[in-house]
Design an enzyme around this catalytic site. Sequence first.
Site, short mmCIF file in Angstrom:
data_model
loop_
_atom_site.label_atom_id
_atom_site.label_comp_id
_atom_site.label_asym_id
_atom_site.label_seq_id
_atom_site.Cartn_x
_atom_site.Cartn_y
_atom_site.Cartn_z
N LYS A 45 -0.28 8.79 -5.00
CA LYS A 45 1.01 9.11 -5.65
C LYS A 45 1.41 7.96 -6.56
CE LYS A 45 4.92 8.18 -3.28
NZ LYS A 45 5.95 7.35 -3.93
N ASN A 46 1.28 6.73 -6.06
CA ASN A 46 1.81 5.58 -6.80
C ASN A 46 0.92 5.15 -7.94
OD1 ASN A 46 3.96 5.72 -5.14
ND2 ASN A 46 3.43 3.94 -3.89
N CYS A 80 18.59 3.10 -2.99
CA CYS A 80 17.92 4.11 -2.15
C CYS A 80 17.99 3.59 -0.72
CB CYS A 80 16.48 4.30 -2.61
SG CYS A 80 15.45 2.95 -2.10
N ARG A 103 7.55 14.10 -0.45
CA ARG A 103 7.46 13.30 -1.68
C ARG A 103 6.13 12.56 -1.74
NH1 ARG A 103 12.44 9.63 -2.95
NH2 ARG A 103 10.96 9.22 -4.62
N ASP A 123 4.44 -0.57 2.59
CA ASP A 123 4.45 0.88 2.79
C ASP A 123 3.74 1.30 4.05
OD1 ASP A 123 4.19 1.87 -0.73
OD2 ASP A 123 5.80 1.04 0.49
N ARG A 128 17.15 -2.08 -4.75
CA ARG A 128 16.03 -1.88 -5.69
C ARG A 128 16.49 -1.96 -7.14
NH1 ARG A 128 12.25 2.78 -3.43
NH2 ARG A 128 10.70 1.78 -4.76
#
Length: 417
Positions: A22-23, A116, A397, A305, A121
């Site tokens: 995803k990233n 968030c 997500r 993560d 952030r």
Amino acid sequence: MDKIIINGGKKLKGTVKISGSKNSALPILFATLLTDDKCKITNVPTLADIKTTIDFLNFIGKPSTKKTNVVTTGISSKLASVAPYDLVRKMRASVLVMGPLLARLGKVDVSLPGGCAIGARPIDIHLDAFKQMGANIELKEGYIKMSAPKGLKGCDIELRFASVGATENILLASVLAKGTTRIINAAKEPEIEDLADVLNKMGAKITGAGTKIITVEGVDKLKGFTHSVIPDRIETATYMIAAAITKGDITLLNTNPNHIKVIIDKLIEAGLSVKVFGDTITAKWVKELKPVNIKTEIYPGFPTDVQAQWMALMATVNGNSIIEETVFENRFLHVGELQRFGANLQIEGKTVYVTGVKKFSGAPVMVSDLRAGAALVLAGLFAEGQSKILRIYHLDRGYERLEKKFTKLGANIKRIK
Ligand code: EPZ
């Protein structure tokens, strides 16, 4: 809202195919704004954030479609230069629209992303860099209005923190800037290298991606490309930990073991049998695991993560361990939820002291952010009895077909509307 029901206690066995990152896919999708040509990206995971980004590209004027795991973006006509609040607040990575639009249009208005769950952030590092490259920046009615009427100028940019997003945004802006840009103290994540590979395929001149200093020589024009996204290293870590926490035996296909070495080393240190054959990893529980301390750091250190998933594992291992979070200021929202399963955790500032317990009992829990959600699923797979995981839109997500992949591994897991 959908929820996930898990009846835990099953040993997971079998194979799982790791999806594209995803990233890595997100910045690459934004890179397509740098050319009017067609672009084709394969191994793109089917995730909410990818859909959000494709909707965003179409909104801006870059026609984009996704069929299974392939995204093609067409010839772009006039690009809009506004990134509205309702798009940016849904996905913070939307700030990556700044670099390409500043580079192509010389102006961009982007809604402030807002905070968030895992922290404020801010994007000060991004904005300082654009200022150094010659952009005028003003903050008005919640929007960042940037313009560079004379175009962006290459220069040396030293990052106060090796921010992944800021490094990506500067790369996306500097490839069409006049002159040479050097990013000093750049993020070294594999996703940065993947983005640089794509930009070089487009005709950019980037050297040093993956190291602390990245040099970009600006060019006049970039062309379309075809690229396959690297495997998701965080998903890879999550399924290896699933083997450890359920005393299972999982073979992971389509991985890149080099991108997740620190997790492999830590799992072996804890006593899991982990073997690597090319892009396949086998993770097999062979004996009681030992507690192993971790401290999250920028790449190639222990990824933030994977902190929540590691905590879930350590909470089930006999003995004490220490988990330190140094990248985000508030990334322990999963602690309260793990305690509902029976985990014995003590937060003190940026550190959590874990005392392993023999068993968890299933419980209803709530997901606060993407990776916390993964930790709760892992805890539910270990717990005896039924667990109900709420607000799983966070999971959607970042984890492609999560319940299908776990079902295939023998888990008793269902999504209910
Ligand atoms: C990327 O976020 C990832 N997201 C995150 O993954 C990941 O946790 C993070 O990098 C760190 O590895 C994507 O790639 C889409 P940062 P990013 O800029 O770029 C502070 C997931 O689960 N900071 O490296 O936002 C910031 O507040 C997500 O997939 C500033 O202070 O991360 C944070 O504390 C979660 N000012 C730290 O740096 C800035 O201008 C790391 O942020 C920028 C960042």
